[in-house]
Design a protein around this motif. Structure first.
Motif, mmCIF file in Angstrom:
data_model
loop_
_atom_site.group_PDB
_atom_site.id
_atom_site.type_symbol
_atom_site.label_atom_id
_atom_site.label_comp_id
_atom_site.label_asym_id
_atom_site.label_seq_id
_atom_site.Cartn_x
_atom_site.Cartn_y
_atom_site.Cartn_z
ATOM 1 N N MET A 5 0.831 -1.206 0.000
ATOM 2 C CA MET A 5 0.000 0.000 0.000
ATOM 3 C C MET A 5 0.868 1.259 0.000
ATOM 4 N N HIS A 6 1.999 1.213 0.696
ATOM 5 C CA HIS A 6 2.902 2.365 0.658
ATOM 6 C C HIS A 6 3.388 2.594 -0.774
ATOM 7 N N GLY A 7 3.759 1.509 -1.436
ATOM 8 C CA GLY A 7 4.163 1.626 -2.838
ATOM 9 C C GLY A 7 3.025 2.100 -3.715
ATOM 10 N N GLY A 8 1.814 1.603 -3.425
ATOM 11 C CA GLY A 8 0.634 2.007 -4.176
ATOM 12 C C GLY A 8 0.289 3.469 -3.980
ATOM 13 N N MET A 9 0.826 4.063 -2.942
ATOM 14 C CA MET A 9 0.613 5.488 -2.694
ATOM 15 C C MET A 9 1.739 6.311 -3.323
ATOM 16 N N LEU A 10 2.972 5.853 -3.197
ATOM 17 C CA LEU A 10 4.124 6.633 -3.651
ATOM 18 C C LEU A 10 4.369 6.543 -5.160
ATOM 19 N N VAL A 11 4.103 5.381 -5.757
ATOM 20 C CA VAL A 11 4.341 5.243 -7.202
ATOM 21 C C VAL A 11 3.443 6.183 -8.008
ATOM 22 N N PRO A 12 2.125 6.220 -7.748
ATOM 23 C CA PRO A 12 1.309 7.193 -8.505
ATOM 24 C C PRO A 12 1.704 8.643 -8.227
ATOM 25 N N ALA A 13 2.119 8.942 -7.004
ATOM 26 C CA ALA A 13 2.563 10.311 -6.707
ATOM 27 C C ALA A 13 3.806 10.647 -7.528
ATOM 28 N N SER A 14 4.690 9.682 -7.713
ATOM 29 C CA SER A 14 5.883 9.890 -8.545
ATOM 30 C C SER A 14 5.503 10.072 -10.009
ATOM 31 N N VAL A 15 4.523 9.291 -10.469
ATOM 32 C CA VAL A 15 4.040 9.431 -11.850
ATOM 33 C C VAL A 15 3.461 10.824 -12.060
ATOM 34 N N SER A 16 2.762 11.334 -11.073
ATOM 35 C CA SER A 16 2.186 12.668 -11.164
ATOM 36 C C SER A 16 3.273 13.728 -11.334
ATOM 37 N N VAL A 17 4.371 13.578 -10.607
ATOM 38 C CA VAL A 17 5.485 14.522 -10.742
ATOM 39 C C VAL A 17 6.073 14.437 -12.145
ATOM 40 N N CYS A 18 6.230 13.223 -12.656
ATOM 41 C CA CYS A 18 6.775 13.051 -14.015
ATOM 42 C C CYS A 18 5.863 13.687 -15.062
ATOM 43 N N CYS A 19 4.549 13.540 -14.887
ATOM 44 C CA CYS A 19 3.605 14.164 -15.817
ATOM 45 C C CYS A 19 3.690 15.681 -15.739
ATOM 46 N N ALA A 20 3.891 16.201 -14.544
ATOM 47 C CA ALA A 20 4.001 17.650 -14.380
ATOM 48 C C ALA A 20 5.223 18.195 -15.099
ATOM 49 N N ALA A 178 -3.207 9.734 -11.578
ATOM 50 C CA ALA A 178 -2.166 9.364 -10.613
ATOM 51 C C ALA A 178 -2.419 10.026 -9.258
ATOM 52 N N MET A 179 -2.784 11.316 -9.264
ATOM 53 C CA MET A 179 -3.085 11.994 -7.993
ATOM 54 C C MET A 179 -4.276 11.339 -7.299
ATOM 55 N N ALA A 180 -5.306 11.003 -8.068
ATOM 56 C CA ALA A 180 -6.490 10.367 -7.490
ATOM 57 C C ALA A 180 -6.153 8.997 -6.928
ATOM 58 N N ALA A 181 -5.338 8.222 -7.638
ATOM 59 C CA ALA A 181 -4.951 6.887 -7.165
ATOM 60 C C ALA A 181 -4.135 6.992 -5.880
ATOM 61 N N SER A 182 -3.211 7.916 -5.861
ATOM 62 C CA SER A 182 -2.350 8.089 -4.694
ATOM 63 C C SER A 182 -3.150 8.478 -3.453
ATOM 64 N N THR A 183 -4.036 9.445 -3.588
ATOM 65 C CA THR A 183 -4.828 9.865 -2.435
ATOM 66 C C THR A 183 -5.844 8.794 -2.029
ATOM 67 N N SER A 184 -6.342 8.024 -2.991
ATOM 68 C CA SER A 184 -7.269 6.941 -2.669
ATOM 69 C C SER A 184 -6.580 5.866 -1.835
ATOM 70 N N VAL A 185 -5.383 5.467 -2.235
ATOM 71 C CA VAL A 185 -4.652 4.455 -1.464
ATOM 72 C C VAL A 185 -4.325 5.006 -0.080
#
Length: 194
Positions: A5-20, A178-185
């Protein structure tokens, strides 16, 4: 299980930064700052010995939400750019939701045990319900934003517009997802018992 779950939270947050990073110039700086702040707050929140207390991270995230919204509002009045207001609103909501989830993750019956110990839990059932409703509304808002972005991307394809514009619309949809997935997890981790 919790590590997943920690990975499921941090990986989408990292993807969001890459998209930005690949976002249009008008959104890039704000997106990177917001994404990195959220990523750092989440990573520090799951660390065995956090650098900053949860309440400080929450205050910083709320302050960032307010300041980015204000700066974007002033910038939009001077030089309007399509899509900036929607992404700013989405990022501000993500920051505020993340701030509340970070505080909720550090409160509860075990908060006073073992200084620096990591746990999950919410202070009360009413607060947990508020967080679940807020997260659900945020995910719904994200889904609508993604749907509108996909429609705009398809219209751009129909009119044979530039690949760059379609690419940026795709990056925006991935960023939102990615932001939605991260905050959901994160909400699942906080509201479920440890």
């Amino acid at each position: 299980m919790i590590e997943i779950m920690h990975g499921g939270m941090l990986v989408p947050a990292s993807v969001s930064v890459c998209c930005a990073v690949g976002a249009p110039r008008a959104q890039r700086v704000q997106g990177v700052i917001v994404g990195v702040a959220m990523l750092l707050a989440m990573a520090d929140g799951i660390a065995a010995s956090p650098v900053l207390p949860a309440i400080v991270w929450a205050a910083l995230l709320v302050l960032l939400a307010i300041s980015t919204s204000a700066i974007s509002s002033v910038g939009q009045r001077r030089h309007p750019v399509a899509g900036v207001t929607k992404m700013t609103t989405h990022r501000a909501l993500a920051l505020i939701l993340t701030a509340s989830l970070i505080v909720a993750g550090c409160t509860g019956p075990t908060a006073s045990t073992a200084a620096g110990a990591h746990h999950h839990g919410v202070g009360g059932e009413a607060f947990a319900l508020v967080l679940v409703v807020a997260t659900t509304l945020y995910v719904g808002y994200s889904a609508v934003a993604i749907w509108r972005g996909v429609r705009a991307r398809n219209r751009a394809r129909d009119y044979r517009s530039h690949d760059r514009q379609r690419h940026r619309l795709s990056l925006g949809a991935i960023d939102i997802a990615a932001m939605a997935a991260s905050t959901s997890v994160m909400a699942i981790m906080v509201t479920l018992p440890s």
